[in-house]
Design a protein around this motif. Sequence first.
Motif, PDB file in Angstrom:
ATOM      1  N   UNK A 190      -5.254  -2.899   7.043  1.00  0.00           N
ATOM      2  CA  UNK A 190      -4.360  -2.293   6.531  1.00  0.00           C
ATOM      3  C   UNK A 190      -3.806  -3.312   5.488  1.00  0.00           C
ATOM      4  N   UNK A 191      -2.695  -2.561   4.688  1.00  0.00           N
ATOM      5  CA  UNK A 191      -2.368  -3.042   3.239  1.00  0.00           C
ATOM      6  C   UNK A 191      -1.181  -2.655   2.999  1.00  0.00           C
ATOM      7  N   UNK A 192      -0.333  -3.463   2.271  1.00  0.00           N
ATOM      8  CA  UNK A 192       0.958  -3.083   1.725  1.00  0.00           C
ATOM      9  C   UNK A 192       0.698  -2.026   0.551  1.00  0.00           C
ATOM     10  N   UNK A 193       1.822  -1.359   0.402  1.00  0.00           N
ATOM     11  CA  UNK A 193       1.396  -0.304  -0.832  1.00  0.00           C
ATOM     12  C   UNK A 193       2.947  -0.344  -1.598  1.00  0.00           C
ATOM     13  N   UNK A 194       2.852  -0.385  -2.909  1.00  0.00           N
ATOM     14  CA  UNK A 194       4.318  -0.518  -3.898  1.00  0.00           C
ATOM     15  C   UNK A 194       4.241  -1.706  -4.493  1.00  0.00           C
ATOM     16  N   UNK A 195       5.369  -1.781  -5.080  1.00  0.00           N
ATOM     17  CA  UNK A 195       5.623  -3.040  -6.130  1.00  0.00           C
ATOM     18  C   UNK A 195       6.092  -3.837  -5.244  1.00  0.00           C
ATOM     19  N   UNK A 196       5.848  -5.158  -5.413  1.00  0.00           N
ATOM     20  CA  UNK A 196       6.297  -6.138  -4.611  1.00  0.00           C
ATOM     21  C   UNK A 196       6.844  -7.444  -5.546  1.00  0.00           C
ATOM     22  N   UNK A 197       8.068  -7.770  -5.406  1.00  0.00           N
ATOM     23  CA  UNK A 197       8.587  -8.966  -6.430  1.00  0.00           C
ATOM     24  C   UNK A 197       8.242  -8.719  -7.821  1.00  0.00           C
ATOM     25  N   UNK A 198       8.216  -7.360  -8.284  1.00  0.00           N
ATOM     26  CA  UNK A 198       8.350  -7.043  -9.807  1.00  0.00           C
ATOM     27  C   UNK A 198       6.944  -7.159 -10.497  1.00  0.00           C
ATOM     28  N   UNK A 199       5.841  -7.672  -9.921  1.00  0.00           N
ATOM     29  CA  UNK A 199       4.711  -8.133 -10.623  1.00  0.00           C
ATOM     30  C   UNK A 199       3.551  -7.323 -10.019  1.00  0.00           C
ATOM     31  N   UNK A 200       3.280  -7.505  -8.734  1.00  0.00           N
ATOM     32  CA  UNK A 200       2.104  -6.922  -8.090  1.00  0.00           C
ATOM     33  C   UNK A 200       2.357  -5.519  -7.200  1.00  0.00           C
ATOM     34  N   UNK A 201       1.400  -4.675  -7.646  1.00  0.00           N
ATOM     35  CA  UNK A 201       1.112  -3.599  -7.257  1.00  0.00           C
ATOM     36  C   UNK A 201      -0.014  -3.600  -5.975  1.00  0.00           C
ATOM     37  N   UNK A 202       0.648  -3.114  -4.849  1.00  0.00           N
ATOM     38  CA  UNK A 202      -0.408  -3.080  -3.704  1.00  0.00           C
ATOM     39  C   UNK A 202      -0.658  -1.565  -3.726  1.00  0.00           C
ATOM     40  N   UNK A 203      -1.938  -1.405  -3.142  1.00  0.00           N
ATOM     41  CA  UNK A 203      -2.470   0.204  -3.404  1.00  0.00           C
ATOM     42  C   UNK A 203      -2.642   0.743  -1.921  1.00  0.00           C
ATOM     43  N   UNK A 204      -2.387  -0.106  -0.742  1.00  0.00           N
ATOM     44  CA  UNK A 204      -2.647   0.745   0.344  1.00  0.00           C
ATOM     45  C   UNK A 204      -3.990   0.869   0.624  1.00  0.00           C
ATOM     46  N   UNK A 205      -4.672   1.927   0.883  1.00  0.00           N
ATOM     47  CA  UNK A 205      -5.851   2.128   1.097  1.00  0.00           C
ATOM     48  C   UNK A 205      -6.407   1.785   2.684  1.00  0.00           C
ATOM     49  N   UNK A 206      -5.592   1.852   3.551  1.00  0.00           N
ATOM     50  CA  UNK A 206      -5.910   1.651   4.947  1.00  0.00           C
ATOM     51  C   UNK A 206      -7.237   2.067   5.425  1.00  0.00           C
ATOM     52  N   UNK A 207      -8.098   1.491   6.284  1.00  0.00           N
ATOM     53  CA  UNK A 207      -9.373   2.033   6.582  1.00  0.00           C
ATOM     54  C   UNK A 207      -9.590   1.790   7.941  1.00  0.00           C
ATOM     55  N   UNK A 208     -10.596   2.381   8.725  1.00  0.00           N
ATOM     56  CA  UNK A 208     -11.320   1.920  10.051  1.00  0.00           C
ATOM     57  C   UNK A 208     -12.721   2.117   9.933  1.00  0.00           C
ATOM     58  N   UNK A 209     -13.654   0.862   9.873  1.00  0.00           N
ATOM     59  CA  UNK A 209     -14.998   0.945   9.489  1.00  0.00           C
ATOM     60  C   UNK A 209     -15.657   0.689  11.086  1.00  0.00           C
ATOM     61  N   UNK A 210     -16.712   1.256  11.211  1.00  0.00           N
ATOM     62  CA  UNK A 210     -17.524   0.955  12.298  1.00  0.00           C
ATOM     63  C   UNK A 210     -18.929   0.482  11.801  1.00  0.00           C
ATOM     64  N   UNK A 211     -19.814   0.050  12.791  1.00  0.00           N
ATOM     65  CA  UNK A 211     -21.228  -0.379  12.520  1.00  0.00           C
ATOM     66  C   UNK A 211     -21.862   0.534  11.491  1.00  0.00           C
ATOM     67  N   UNK A 212     -21.612   1.624  11.666  1.00  0.00           N
ATOM     68  CA  UNK A 212     -22.573   2.589  10.876  1.00  0.00           C
ATOM     69  C   UNK A 212     -21.570   3.551  10.004  1.00  0.00           C
ATOM     70  N   UNK A 213     -20.602   3.266   9.485  1.00  0.00           N
ATOM     71  CA  UNK A 213     -19.855   3.703   8.349  1.00  0.00           C
ATOM     72  C   UNK A 213     -18.275   3.890   8.640  1.00  0.00           C
ATOM     73  N   UNK A 214     -17.413   4.266   7.550  1.00  0.00           N
ATOM     74  CA  UNK A 214     -16.145   4.623   7.579  1.00  0.00           C
ATOM     75  C   UNK A 214     -15.648   5.713   8.379  1.00  0.00           C
ATOM     76  N   UNK A 215     -14.885   5.226   9.466  1.00  0.00           N
ATOM     77  CA  UNK A 215     -14.546   6.462  10.191  1.00  0.00           C
ATOM     78  C   UNK A 215     -13.162   7.413   9.776  1.00  0.00           C
TER      79      UNK A 215
END
Length: 615
Positions: A190-215
Motif C-alpha cells: 500500500x502507498x500514500x497518494x497525493x502531495x505531502x508537505x508541499x514537495x513530494x508527490x506520492x503515486x499510490x499503485x497499491x498491489x497484491x502479488x503472489x509467487x506466480x504474479x500480480x493478482x
Amino acid sequence: LLRELVRAARDQGVSLLCLPEMCLTGYMLEDLVQWPQVTERAWESLEALAEDTGETAVFAGLPVRVGGLLYNGLALLWKGKVRGVTLKRFLPSYSVFYEGRNFTPWRGRETVEVKGRPAGDLLYRLPFGDVAAQICEDAWVWPQENLSLLLQAEILCNASASPFSLFKPDLRRRVIQSTAERMICQHVFSNLVGLDSARLVFDGGAMVAGPQGIAAEGPLLHPEPWKLVTAVVDLDEITRLRSENTTFREAYSAQRENGRVGEVLDLRGEGEGRFLPPTEYPLPETGSFFLEGGDRRGGGPGAVEEALDQLLDALVLGVRDYFHKAGVFRKFLVALSGGRDSALALLAAARGAALLPGPGSPKEKVARHVEARYLSGPFSSAATLEAARGLCAELGVPFARVSIEKEFDLARSALEEMAGGTPPSPLALQNAQARIRGAMMLGWANTVGGLILVTSNLSEVAVGYFTTGGDNQGGFSPLADIPKTLISRMLERAAKRWGVESLEKILELAPSAELAPDQTDEGDLMPYEVLDDILYLYALKKLRPDEILGVLEAKHPRAGKERLQAWLERFLFLFDANQWKREQSPVALKLLYLDLDPKTGFRYPVLKGDRKKGK
C-alpha cells in the motif's frame, strides 16, 4: 477519510486491509513529530479507527514512543482493538528521506510495549492465516535479522510512503513481486497518494502479488483520496508451494537455528475468518488457467499473445536444439494426422529445421530435414487428409499418404486367432491401428536416420489417452507439457503471427483420433476445456475434489452439477489409473509450471489404493 475507507473494506467483506505508512499523520512530519501531542493524538485516532474494523483486520501507520524514543510504527487493528505495533527496522536517510533525524531504528530481538500492546517484530495468527508486516524501506533490504519470523507469514504486508519519480513504479513492482516469489507468500503493498508537505508527490499503485504474479494492482497518481484494491488469494497454495520447495524449507530451517526473534500473537480463537466458497475461486480472465500468472495486469489480448509467442518460440528452440545437439539424426519425422497436435509438432519441426546451422536457405533446410506421412486407416477422413496435405504444401515439407488398412486386417485376424476365435474388442482394434502406425514410424526412422516427434499433449498424458507401443513411440515428445486447449490457442496465434493459412482448416475439425466410426476425443473423454481445468486444479493446485467441483460449477454453469461431477470422477480415475503409462513416455520438453513427466517433476505412485468414484 480513513474511517470511510475502513468501512468500505469491511462492508465488502475484506479480511485484511493494509493502509499506508504514517497514514494517520502524513509522512513528512519533519521535526513536528517531536511534539508529544502529535503521537498522542495519532494514538487516539488509531483507537477510533479500530472501532470500525469489525471482522476486517487493518494495518495502519503512525509514529509511536517507546521509552522516550520515537519509532515509525504500523499497528494492527481487529474487532475494535489495537492488537500490536510493528516497528520499522531500516530508516532511509538519503535523497529526500531523513527519517534517521527523528526516528530510532528497531533492532530488538524481543518485543516491548506501546500503550500496553506488544511492539517490535510481530506475527499475527489470524483466523484466515498468518500475517506479518514491514514498513516501506524494510522490503528493500535482504536478508534481515527477523527473517525467521517473516518466513512464517503467508501474507506479508508492506505499508509504504514511497514518493513518485520517473520509472520508480516499475522498480517498486519488481521488488514487491520478487519478494512474493522469494518468500513464497502473498505480498500486499500500500502507498500514500497525493502531495505531502508541499514537495513530494506520492503515486499510490497499491498491489497484491503472489509467487506466480500480480493478482491485483491499483492505478498510479489517481485524483481520488483513496482507492480500494482487492484480490482473492489462495493461502492453501502458499502452504503447498512451501512444502514442495526444498530451497524454502532449507532457508526456513537455517533461520530457525539463528534463534527466536519477535513474538507470535495467536488470535485465532477470537473469530472464524471469512473464507470464500469454491464457487468464488478466482476465474481466469484469459479463459485458461494455464495462461494465468506472471504479470498479466489485465493486459488483455496483448498479454495473452505475448505468452503464446513465448511458448511457440520455446517450442521451436527446444525442438531444434534437441535435433542438433543429439548429432545423430538427419530428419524430423512426423506422423501427420490432420489434427491439431501433429500440426503443431510439424510446425515446430519446420521452423526449427529452418534455424539449423549449415548450408542452404531456410526453405531448403526444411525440405531436406523434415518429412511427414499421413498413415490412413479404415476410419481416416478426406477432411483430415486434405488438411495434412495442405499444411505440408504451405510449409514446404515432403508429404505422402501411406495406407495401413492391409496391416490392420492382418492384425485383426491375428488378434482373433490369439483369443481363440473371440473377436477383438473395440479398444483392441483402436490400439492395433495406433501400434501399426508406431511400428511403421520406427521402421521409417531406422531407414532414414529420423527423429520421430511424438505428438501426445499434456491433456492426453494426464488421462492416458494414448496407446502404449503406438502413438507414444518416438525419440522426443515436444508437446507433452502443453494442454490441448493451449495447443489450439497456440495454433491460432501461429496462424496469425506467421501467416500459416492452412492451420485454419485444421482448427475447424473436431479433435479425433479417427480410430473408430464417428469418434471424437471429447466424446471419449469430456470437453477439453473442462478436462484442462480439472487437470490444473487437481494436479497443480492440489485442490480437493469437492473444491474442484465448486470451481467447475462457477466456470461451466451450463454443464450442470451432475455432469460436471461425472466428468470429475472420470478424470480422477483415469489420472490415477494411468501412471504406469506415464512412466513409459519418451523424453519430453518442459514448458509449463505443471510437469507430469516421472523422470523430472512428477513422482506419483503407480499403485494408489481405491480408485472408485474418483476418491
